[in-house]
Design a protein around this motif. Structure first.
Motif, PDB file in Angstrom:
ATOM      1  N   GLU A  78     -32.598  37.696 105.612  1.00 21.18           N
ATOM      2  CA  GLU A  78     -31.778  37.056 106.662  1.00 21.18           C
ATOM      3  C   GLU A  78     -31.797  35.535 106.548  1.00 21.18           C
ATOM      4  O   GLU A  78     -30.917  34.857 107.087  1.00 21.18           O
ATOM      5  N   ALA A  79     -32.804  34.981 105.880  1.00 26.45           N
ATOM      6  CA  ALA A  79     -32.905  33.518 105.795  1.00 26.45           C
ATOM      7  C   ALA A  79     -31.925  32.922 104.786  1.00 26.45           C
ATOM      8  O   ALA A  79     -31.739  31.704 104.745  1.00 26.45           O
ATOM      9  N   PHE A  80     -31.296  33.769 103.958  1.00 24.71           N
ATOM     10  CA  PHE A  80     -30.316  33.230 103.006  1.00 24.71           C
ATOM     11  C   PHE A  80     -29.115  32.707 103.787  1.00 24.71           C
ATOM     12  O   PHE A  80     -28.627  33.352 104.700  1.00 24.71           O
ATOM     13  N   ARG A  81     -28.648  31.518 103.423  1.00 31.03           N
ATOM     14  CA  ARG A  81     -27.526  30.858 104.124  1.00 31.03           C
ATOM     15  C   ARG A  81     -26.333  30.728 103.196  1.00 31.03           C
ATOM     16  O   ARG A  81     -26.503  30.587 101.984  1.00 31.03           O
ATOM     17  N   GLN A  82     -25.143  30.674 103.787  1.00 32.68           N
ATOM     18  CA  GLN A  82     -23.936  30.483 102.971  1.00 32.68           C
ATOM     19  C   GLN A  82     -24.020  29.141 102.241  1.00 32.68           C
ATOM     20  O   GLN A  82     -24.270  28.104 102.871  1.00 32.68           O
ATOM     21  N   PRO A  83     -23.827  29.120 100.933  1.00 33.50           N
ATOM     22  CA  PRO A  83     -23.919  27.840 100.216  1.00 33.50           C
ATOM     23  C   PRO A  83     -22.706  26.957 100.501  1.00 33.50           C
ATOM     24  O   PRO A  83     -21.624  27.460 100.782  1.00 33.50           O
ATOM     25  N   HIS A  84     -22.910  25.614 100.437  1.00 37.75           N
ATOM     26  CA  HIS A  84     -21.797  24.687 100.655  1.00 37.75           C
ATOM     27  C   HIS A  84     -20.927  24.600  99.414  1.00 37.75           C
ATOM     28  O   HIS A  84     -19.792  24.179  99.463  1.00 37.75           O
ATOM     29  N   ALA A 104     -24.877  40.769  97.786  1.00 40.91           N
ATOM     30  CA  ALA A 104     -24.087  41.936  98.218  1.00 40.91           C
ATOM     31  C   ALA A 104     -24.468  42.344  99.646  1.00 40.91           C
ATOM     32  O   ALA A 104     -23.643  42.869 100.387  1.00 40.91           O
ATOM     33  N   GLY A 105     -25.700  42.079 100.031  1.00 45.67           N
ATOM     34  CA  GLY A 105     -26.163  42.501 101.360  1.00 45.67           C
ATOM     35  C   GLY A 105     -26.133  41.396 102.401  1.00 45.67           C
ATOM     36  O   GLY A 105     -26.571  41.591 103.542  1.00 45.67           O
ATOM     37  N   ARG A 106     -25.645  40.212 102.048  1.00 42.76           N
ATOM     38  CA  ARG A 106     -25.633  39.063 102.981  1.00 42.76           C
ATOM     39  C   ARG A 106     -24.227  38.872 103.527  1.00 42.76           C
ATOM     40  O   ARG A 106     -23.283  38.811 102.749  1.00 42.76           O
ATOM     41  N   SER A 107     -24.118  38.676 104.822  1.00 44.00           N
ATOM     42  CA  SER A 107     -22.767  38.708 105.422  1.00 44.00           C
ATOM     43  C   SER A 107     -22.095  37.331 105.403  1.00 44.00           C
ATOM     44  O   SER A 107     -21.730  36.795 106.428  1.00 44.00           O
ATOM     45  N   PHE A 108     -22.015  36.753 104.221  1.00 46.35           N
ATOM     46  CA  PHE A 108     -21.233  35.527 104.048  1.00 46.35           C
ATOM     47  C   PHE A 108     -20.578  35.582 102.675  1.00 46.35           C
ATOM     48  O   PHE A 108     -20.919  36.452 101.855  1.00 46.35           O
ATOM     49  N   GLU A 109     -19.646  34.647 102.483  1.00 44.25           N
ATOM     50  CA  GLU A 109     -18.941  34.649 101.199  1.00 44.25           C
ATOM     51  C   GLU A 109     -19.492  33.551 100.308  1.00 44.25           C
ATOM     52  O   GLU A 109     -19.791  32.453 100.786  1.00 44.25           O
ATOM     53  N   ARG A 132     -19.312  49.983  95.557  1.00 46.99           N
ATOM     54  CA  ARG A 132     -19.514  51.316  96.148  1.00 46.99           C
ATOM     55  C   ARG A 132     -20.554  51.273  97.262  1.00 46.99           C
ATOM     56  O   ARG A 132     -20.540  52.083  98.180  1.00 46.99           O
ATOM     57  N   MET A 133     -21.485  50.316  97.176  1.00 51.77           N
ATOM     58  CA  MET A 133     -22.504  50.189  98.242  1.00 51.77           C
ATOM     59  C   MET A 133     -21.938  49.501  99.477  1.00 51.77           C
ATOM     60  O   MET A 133     -22.584  49.455 100.514  1.00 51.77           O
ATOM     61  N   GLY A 134     -20.760  48.868  99.337  1.00 50.88           N
ATOM     62  CA  GLY A 134     -20.122  48.277 100.526  1.00 50.88           C
ATOM     63  C   GLY A 134     -19.806  46.799 100.407  1.00 50.88           C
ATOM     64  O   GLY A 134     -19.232  46.217 101.331  1.00 50.88           O
ATOM     65  N   ALA A 135     -20.170  46.150  99.271  1.00 49.45           N
ATOM     66  CA  ALA A 135     -19.886  44.718  99.136  1.00 49.45           C
ATOM     67  C   ALA A 135     -18.457  44.511  98.634  1.00 49.45           C
ATOM     68  O   ALA A 135     -17.898  45.379  97.954  1.00 49.45           O
ATOM     69  N   PRO A 147     -16.190  33.549  87.172  1.00 52.57           N
ATOM     70  CA  PRO A 147     -16.969  33.523  88.412  1.00 52.57           C
ATOM     71  C   PRO A 147     -16.775  34.789  89.262  1.00 52.57           C
ATOM     72  O   PRO A 147     -15.713  35.408  89.223  1.00 52.57           O
ATOM     73  N   LEU A 148     -17.816  35.126  90.031  1.00 50.81           N
ATOM     74  CA  LEU A 148     -17.752  36.249  90.960  1.00 50.81           C
ATOM     75  C   LEU A 148     -17.643  35.702  92.376  1.00 50.81           C
ATOM     76  O   LEU A 148     -18.378  34.776  92.748  1.00 50.81           O
ATOM     77  N   ARG A 149     -16.713  36.269  93.136  1.00 53.61           N
ATOM     78  CA  ARG A 149     -16.632  35.937  94.570  1.00 53.61           C
ATOM     79  C   ARG A 149     -17.240  37.124  95.315  1.00 53.61           C
ATOM     80  O   ARG A 149     -16.816  38.269  95.118  1.00 53.61           O
ATOM     81  N   ILE A 150     -18.250  36.850  96.099  1.00 52.21           N
ATOM     82  CA  ILE A 150     -18.996  37.943  96.735  1.00 52.21           C
ATOM     83  C   ILE A 150     -18.953  37.782  98.247  1.00 52.21           C
ATOM     84  O   ILE A 150     -19.348  36.740  98.784  1.00 52.21           O
ATOM     85  N   LYS A 151     -18.462  38.799  98.924  1.00 51.36           N
ATOM     86  CA  LYS A 151     -18.524  38.821 100.393  1.00 51.36           C
ATOM     87  C   LYS A 151     -19.406  40.013 100.738  1.00 51.36           C
ATOM     88  O   LYS A 151     -19.015  41.166 100.598  1.00 51.36           O
ATOM     89  N   GLY A 152     -20.643  39.693 101.105  1.00 52.97           N
ATOM     90  CA  GLY A 152     -21.600  40.761 101.368  1.00 52.97           C
ATOM     91  C   GLY A 152     -21.499  41.277 102.796  1.00 52.97           C
ATOM     92  O   GLY A 152     -20.729  40.769 103.607  1.00 52.97           O
ATOM     93  N   GLY A 153     -22.282  42.305 103.076  1.00 51.35           N
ATOM     94  CA  GLY A 153     -22.302  42.877 104.422  1.00 51.35           C
ATOM     95  C   GLY A 153     -23.239  44.059 104.456  1.00 51.35           C
ATOM     96  O   GLY A 153     -24.037  44.245 103.525  1.00 51.35           O
TER      97      GLY A 153
END
Ligand code: S3P
Length: 427
Positions: A78-84, A104-109, A132-135, A147-153
């Motif tokens: 949970e301490a991971f923050r969206q990077p600037h 993949a499990g963090r709810s930011f892009e 398939r896991m939901g990311a 580059p990979l664009r990742i929107k986790g959740g």
């Protein structure tokens, strides 16, 4: 930058190789995911590991690297923050694939990219199961390149059958699985390096093993002190040079002897090498020991695909050894080498041929008629640290001078390699 080497009559002395790169990456990332302060030492201060640390800082993780000790403050995922900014994994696929599993499990892009070499490397192998896991993950070009664009959740567990025997893929899935609300089972991939599994167990993750499967449940990790052994892959260049140069005698201290990394030693033994293990011990779930290596005449070998994962990074070096061995050395089942930091099959065959080697490129390996008399000439690293160092070993066995261009890539895993080689000559 060019680096030049001459043939030598022997290598002698005692050396401590740099800390393990794979374990350093894992200590940083698992330390960031854990609760509390993780101290990992000695931590590898190299290009790839600094890429991981810089990405973690962008993600809001505090760490300090003092001398050879990494101290990392973990407060759970949970301490991971969206990077600037865009995350830069540099040359390191380990950084990119592992962080994709975490993000993949963090709810930011976030967006993660890398250098020219990394941007050509296949990411479909992690994108598909993490989706398939939901990311939500999108790649570039055909959708599978950085580059990979990742929107986790929120993630759910999956069963995943591994298509390639890759430690990076299974690790990415375990890191996502740690955060998923149901269990994740990875089938296959058990013969690739298992440092992630070992460190996860050390930090208290719920992990279980079947015949050819790993199952991970949502778990929180406890911080640890982690002692990192010397890197077998870095040691391998010195071992290779010592086994093929008659009259050499080398003692390598505190080398990681994890069986999923030590395949090169058993292959060399099958070729007739003189390598003795001493002071074997296990610390923090990782075996280590000293290696005494002497030079002798080796015989060629036929290497089959099942032996490749435990020596994946040493296969180009085996081409150099094959040049010096008597008889035929053939490697097959190593097609994965074509999608590493360079196309390592094409790179090593092209460059060794320039030095006079009788080596044929195969779709998934190579075949060499040995022994060869190598001649020093201008060769190219292809911007790949393992190719550069393998060519340096070839240069030590060659007549006349060899100049290796693009030498600076060696800093990715073994800063100071040329000085170490120099210090072992003529002792
Ligand atoms: C690594 C795994 C291997 C290896 C790479 C480091 C790791 O890659 O080639 O240098 O630290 O997990 P693959 O898992 O893609 O084979």
């Amino acid at each position: 930058m060019d680096m030049t080497f001459h043939g030598v009559s022997s290598l002698r002395g005692q050396v401590e190789v740099p800390p393990d790169k794979s374990i350093s990456h894992r200590a940083a990332i698992l330390g960031a995911l854990a609760e509390g302060e993780t101290v990992a030492r000695p931590f590898l201060r190299s290009g790839d590991c600094l890429s991981t640390l810089n990405c973690l800082r962008e993600l809001g993780i505090n760490w300090k690297l003092e001398d050879d000790a990494l101290t990392i403050e973990g407060h759970g995922p949970e301490a991971f923050r969206q990077p600037h900014d865009v995350l830069d994994a540099g040359n390191s696929a380990t950084t990119m694939r592992f962080l994709a599993g975490v993000l993949a499990g963090r709810s930011f892009e976030s967006v993660i990219t890398g250098d020219e070499s990394l941007r050509t490397r296949p990411m479909g192998r992690i994108i598909e199961p993490l989706r398939r896991m939901g990311a939500e993950i999108t790649g570039s070009e055909d959708g599978t390149k950085p580059p990979l664009r990742i929107k986790g959740g929120p993630l759910h567990g999956i069963e995943h059958l591994m298509e390639v025997d890759s430690a990076q893929v299974k690790s990415a899935l375990m890191l996502a699985g740690l955060q998923a609300d149901s269990e994740t089972t990875i089938i296959g991939g058990r013969s690739s390096r298992d440092h992630t599994e070992r460190m996860l167990l050390l930090m208290g993750a719920e992990l279980s093993f079947g015949d050819d499967a790993i199952t991970i449940k949502k778990s929180s990790l406890e911080s640890r002190e982690i002692a990192i052994p010397g890197d077998m892959s870095s040691a391998s260049f010195l071992i290779a040079a010592s086994v093929v140069i008659p009259g050499s005698r080398l003692l390598l201290k505190n080398v990681g002897l994890n069986p999923t990394r030590a395949g090169f030693l058993s292959v060399l033994n099958s070729m007739g090498a003189l390598i003795i293990e001493a002071n074997y011990q296990e610390m923090d779930n990782e075996p280590r020991g000293d290696l005494k290596v002497s030079g002798t005449q080796l015989s060629g070998i036929e290497l089959e695909g099942w032996r490749v994962p435990a020596m994946i990074d040493e296969v180009p070096l085996l081409a150099v050894i094959g040049c010096m061995a008597r008889g035929t050395t053939t490697v097959r089942g190593a097609g994965e080498l074509r999608v590493k930091e360079s196309d390592r099959i094409a790179a090593i065959c092209t460059e060794l041929r320039k030095m006079g080697a009788r080596i044929d490129e195969l779709p998934d390996g190579f075949s060499i008629q040995g022994p060869n008399k190598l001649r020093g000439t201008q060769v190219d690293s292809h911007g790949d640290h393992r190719i550069a160092m393998a060519l340096a070993v070839a240069a030590l066995c060659a007549e006349a001078e060899t100049a290796i261009s693009g030498w600076e890539c060696v800093d990715i895993s073994f800063p100071g390699f040329d000085q170490v080689l120099m210090s072992l000559q003529g002792m």
